[in-house]
Motif scaffolding. Structure first.
Motif, mmCIF file in Angstrom:
data_model
loop_
_atom_site.group_PDB
_atom_site.id
_atom_site.type_symbol
_atom_site.label_atom_id
_atom_site.label_comp_id
_atom_site.label_asym_id
_atom_site.label_seq_id
_atom_site.Cartn_x
_atom_site.Cartn_y
_atom_site.Cartn_z
ATOM 1 N N LEU A 92 -32.786 -70.110 8.913
ATOM 2 C CA LEU A 92 -33.515 -69.045 9.603
ATOM 3 C C LEU A 92 -33.052 -67.664 9.163
ATOM 4 C CD1 LEU A 92 -33.803 -70.420 13.256
ATOM 5 C CD2 LEU A 92 -35.637 -70.133 11.598
ATOM 6 N N VAL A 93 -31.743 -67.468 9.053
ATOM 7 C CA VAL A 93 -31.228 -66.161 8.651
ATOM 8 C C VAL A 93 -31.723 -65.801 7.258
ATOM 9 C CG1 VAL A 93 -29.139 -64.874 8.049
ATOM 10 C CG2 VAL A 93 -29.194 -66.269 10.123
ATOM 11 N N HIS A 94 -31.676 -66.765 6.355
ATOM 12 C CA HIS A 94 -32.114 -66.512 4.980
ATOM 13 C C HIS A 94 -33.589 -66.129 4.946
ATOM 14 C CE1 HIS A 94 -33.186 -68.070 0.787
ATOM 15 N NE2 HIS A 94 -32.413 -67.026 0.587
ATOM 16 N N MET A 95 -34.431 -66.859 5.701
ATOM 17 C CA MET A 95 -35.858 -66.585 5.697
ATOM 18 C C MET A 95 -36.169 -65.278 6.432
ATOM 19 S SD MET A 95 -39.024 -68.979 6.991
ATOM 20 C CE MET A 95 -38.592 -68.817 8.721
ATOM 21 N N TYR A 96 -35.553 -65.051 7.597
ATOM 22 C CA TYR A 96 -35.815 -63.837 8.367
ATOM 23 C C TYR A 96 -35.410 -62.588 7.595
ATOM 24 C CZ TYR A 96 -36.793 -66.328 12.754
ATOM 25 O OH TYR A 96 -37.348 -67.102 13.725
ATOM 26 N N ASP A 97 -34.308 -62.680 6.846
ATOM 27 C CA ASP A 97 -33.849 -61.524 6.084
ATOM 28 C C ASP A 97 -34.902 -61.098 5.071
ATOM 29 O OD1 ASP A 97 -31.872 -59.571 5.352
ATOM 30 O OD2 ASP A 97 -31.413 -60.779 3.596
ATOM 31 N N HIS A 98 -35.521 -62.070 4.415
ATOM 32 C CA HIS A 98 -36.569 -61.748 3.449
ATOM 33 C C HIS A 98 -37.848 -61.299 4.153
ATOM 34 C CE1 HIS A 98 -34.660 -62.784 -0.340
ATOM 35 N NE2 HIS A 98 -34.123 -63.831 0.251
ATOM 36 N N LEU A 99 -38.136 -61.836 5.342
ATOM 37 C CA LEU A 99 -39.305 -61.391 6.091
ATOM 38 C C LEU A 99 -39.138 -59.938 6.538
ATOM 39 C CD1 LEU A 99 -40.118 -64.517 8.290
ATOM 40 C CD2 LEU A 99 -41.530 -63.564 6.474
ATOM 41 N N ASN A 100 -37.920 -59.547 6.867
ATOM 42 C CA ASN A 100 -37.666 -58.146 7.211
ATOM 43 C C ASN A 100 -38.041 -57.229 6.057
ATOM 44 O OD1 ASN A 100 -36.715 -58.640 9.793
ATOM 45 N ND2 ASN A 100 -34.587 -58.815 9.149
ATOM 46 N N GLY A 111 -39.626 -62.545 -0.936
ATOM 47 C CA GLY A 111 -38.603 -63.303 -1.631
ATOM 48 C C GLY A 111 -38.087 -64.439 -0.774
ATOM 49 N N GLY A 112 -37.179 -65.212 -1.362
ATOM 50 C CA GLY A 112 -36.562 -66.304 -0.632
ATOM 51 C C GLY A 112 -37.335 -67.601 -0.765
ATOM 52 N N TYR A 113 -36.779 -68.627 -0.136
ATOM 53 C CA TYR A 113 -37.402 -69.951 -0.173
ATOM 54 C C TYR A 113 -38.199 -70.121 1.112
ATOM 55 C CZ TYR A 113 -37.844 -74.726 -1.774
ATOM 56 O OH TYR A 113 -38.354 -75.911 -2.242
ATOM 57 N N ILE A 114 -39.516 -70.046 1.033
ATOM 58 C CA ILE A 114 -40.342 -69.883 2.235
ATOM 59 C C ILE A 114 -41.137 -71.132 2.585
ATOM 60 C CG2 ILE A 114 -40.528 -67.390 1.969
ATOM 61 C CD1 ILE A 114 -43.285 -67.846 0.720
ATOM 62 N N THR A 115 -40.641 -72.303 2.190
ATOM 63 C CA THR A 115 -41.332 -73.542 2.539
ATOM 64 C C THR A 115 -41.472 -73.683 4.054
ATOM 65 O OG1 THR A 115 -40.533 -74.646 0.546
ATOM 66 C CG2 THR A 115 -41.262 -76.045 2.347
ATOM 67 N N ARG A 199 -26.201 -65.094 12.369
ATOM 68 C CA ARG A 199 -25.490 -64.555 11.214
ATOM 69 C C ARG A 199 -25.149 -65.669 10.236
ATOM 70 N NH1 ARG A 199 -20.257 -63.755 9.431
ATOM 71 N NH2 ARG A 199 -19.391 -64.890 11.201
ATOM 72 N N TRP A 200 -25.292 -65.370 8.967
ATOM 73 C CA TRP A 200 -24.756 -66.222 7.904
ATOM 74 C C TRP A 200 -24.114 -65.309 6.873
ATOM 75 C CZ3 TRP A 200 -27.220 -67.984 2.894
ATOM 76 C CH2 TRP A 200 -26.381 -68.890 2.231
ATOM 77 N N GLY A 201 -22.789 -65.405 6.741
ATOM 78 C CA GLY A 201 -22.093 -64.511 5.837
ATOM 79 C C GLY A 201 -22.265 -63.072 6.290
ATOM 80 N N PRO A 202 -22.623 -62.172 5.387
ATOM 81 C CA PRO A 202 -22.758 -60.753 5.747
ATOM 82 C C PRO A 202 -24.122 -60.402 6.334
ATOM 83 C CG PRO A 202 -23.092 -61.009 3.403
ATOM 84 C CD PRO A 202 -22.746 -62.379 3.935
ATOM 85 N N VAL A 203 -25.038 -61.368 6.423
ATOM 86 C CA VAL A 203 -26.403 -61.089 6.868
ATOM 87 C C VAL A 203 -26.556 -61.472 8.337
ATOM 88 C CG1 VAL A 203 -28.851 -61.538 6.502
ATOM 89 C CG2 VAL A 203 -27.285 -61.522 4.547
ATOM 90 N N ALA A 204 -27.073 -60.560 9.147
ATOM 91 C CA ALA A 204 -27.342 -60.821 10.557
ATOM 92 C C ALA A 204 -28.787 -60.441 10.872
ATOM 93 C CB ALA A 204 -26.389 -60.027 11.448
#
Length: 229
Positions: A92-100, A111-115, A199-204
């Motif tokens: 979710l964090v990975h996808m939401y970050d790219h949606l932002n 960007g990102g993996y949006i399956t 949060r995952w790593g530095p991304v929240a």
């Protein structure tokens, strides 16, 4: 990360990401790397490749997905920690970050993996885009495996057409509770109603389920104002 964690050469890493047109690698390529590392008895790199491939095959991929984003390899830098990760949060964090980033008016790509997002759209908005359901799908499989989407179908629809379909949407055109048949196999957990930062790593990112309560089978109320960044 490919060079450091999978022990491939910089030239091989560049060739693969160039072929995939971005920070992606093919799942078959990762599988080949795994076999090579096993043959060379490089067990740490083999374990990273195995888990990376497993993540792509079981968590993100649907029937048409053949690539996985390189950034997810970061999760296997310390193999002793991988069993403690909340993988749903990572996705979710990975996808939401790219949606932002994609929500900015000047953005032209996502960007990102949006399956996950793609299959969510198929489930909730069946009139927006063409999609083909797999006749052999059963509810014991992940929801994403229900859908067969080829690039030919996706690219055949122009952006203005999508906008027209979105503009014509009415409340009955949305499927608010699409996972009823899936609930006996995958229970709904109350932790999904958590509201706050993930949060995952530095991304929240903000996770606000109170804005889509119908999706969980609850009555939708007026949500709180957007959180201050």
């Amino acid at each position: 990360m490919l060079v450091e964690l999978l022990m491939v050469t910089a030239e091989a890493a560049r060739a693969e990401t160039t072929q995939c047109c971005g920070p992606y690698v093919r799942l078959q390529w990762v599988c080949d790397i795994y076999e090579q590392r096993c043959q060379a008895r490089h067990w740490i790199a083999a374990a990273c490749a195995f888990l990376f491939h497993l993540l792509g095959c079981t968590f993100f991929a649907n029937k048409s997905a053949t690539h996985i984003h390189v950034v997810l390899l970061e999760a296997f830098r310390d193999l002793s920690q991988t069993g403690r990760y909340a993988w749903g949060v990572t996705a979710l964090v990975h996808m939401y970050d790219h949606l932002n980033d994609a929500s900015i008016s000047t953005s032209r790509q996502l960007g990102g993996y949006i399956t996950l997002l793609q299959c969510w759209i198929y489930e909730h908005f069946p009139l927006v885009t063409e999609s083909t359901a797999d006749s052999n799908y059963d509810e014991d499989s992940p929801c994403a495996c229900r859908w067969i989407a080829t690039k030919k179908i996706v690219k055949s629809i122009r952006t203005p057409t999508y906008r027209e379909r979105l503009d014509r949407l009415r409340i009955p055109d949305a499927c608010w509770i699409p996972y009823g048949e899936h609930r006996p196999v995958r229970d709904f957990h109350m932790i999904s109603c958590y509201s706050g930062l993930l949060r995952w790593g530095p991304v929240a990112v903000y996770y606000r389920p109170e804005r889509v309560m119908r999706q969980f089978g609850y009555t939708q109320t007026i949500p709180a104002p957007p959180a201050d960044s």
